[in-house]
Design a protein around this motif. Sequence first.
Motif, PDB file in Angstrom:
ATOM      1  N   GLN A   1      -4.701   1.985  -6.192  1.00 45.01           N
ATOM      2  CA  GLN A   1      -5.226   2.764  -5.080  1.00 45.01           C
ATOM      3  C   GLN A   1      -6.332   3.690  -5.561  1.00 45.01           C
ATOM      4  OE1 GLN A   1      -1.782   4.672  -3.326  1.00 45.01           O
ATOM      5  NE2 GLN A   1      -1.636   3.055  -1.799  1.00 45.01           N
TER       6      GLN A   1
ATOM      7  N   THR B   1       0.843  -1.201   0.000  1.00 46.09           N
ATOM      8  CA  THR B   1       0.000   0.000   0.000  1.00 46.09           C
ATOM      9  C   THR B   1       0.876   1.248   0.000  1.00 46.09           C
ATOM     10  OG1 THR B   1      -0.121  -0.050   2.415  1.00 46.09           O
ATOM     11  CG2 THR B   1      -1.922  -1.118   1.199  1.00 46.09           C
TER      12      THR B   1
ATOM     13  N   GLN C   1      -5.958   7.417  -0.816  1.00 47.61           N
ATOM     14  CA  GLN C   1      -4.870   6.502  -1.141  1.00 47.61           C
ATOM     15  C   GLN C   1      -4.596   5.456  -0.075  1.00 47.61           C
ATOM     16  OE1 GLN C   1      -1.590   8.937  -2.312  1.00 47.61           O
ATOM     17  NE2 GLN C   1      -2.503   9.370  -4.293  1.00 47.61           N
TER      18      GLN C   1
ATOM     19  N   ASN D   1      -0.849   0.881 -10.175  1.00 47.49           N
ATOM     20  CA  ASN D   1      -1.415   1.537  -9.003  1.00 47.49           C
ATOM     21  C   ASN D   1      -2.917   1.291  -8.969  1.00 47.49           C
ATOM     22  OD1 ASN D   1      -2.249   3.237  -6.973  1.00 47.49           O
ATOM     23  ND2 ASN D   1      -0.949   4.939  -7.605  1.00 47.49           N
TER      24      ASN D   1
END
Length: 70
Positions: free
Chosen positions: A37, A12, A42, A35
């Motif tokens: 996220q 993460t 985020q 990515n």
Amino acid sequence: MEKNWVKIFTSTNYYQSEIVKQMLTGNHIDAVMLNKQSSSHQAFGDIEVYIHQEDFSQAIEIMILNQISI
């Protein structure tokens, strides 16, 4: 994404994933980050590092030598 890419690392933490990617590319292994996220927050989602399947064994060795947890 093209065929024959495998996920080698998930985190993460963007910077940790970038370090892994740079370490692999510095050892002549093509690596890309994906990515996943959320753009609004985020803290949710992962950043994944992918390599070509044929580089998997060499990448694992490099990560172990550099004490990166897999």
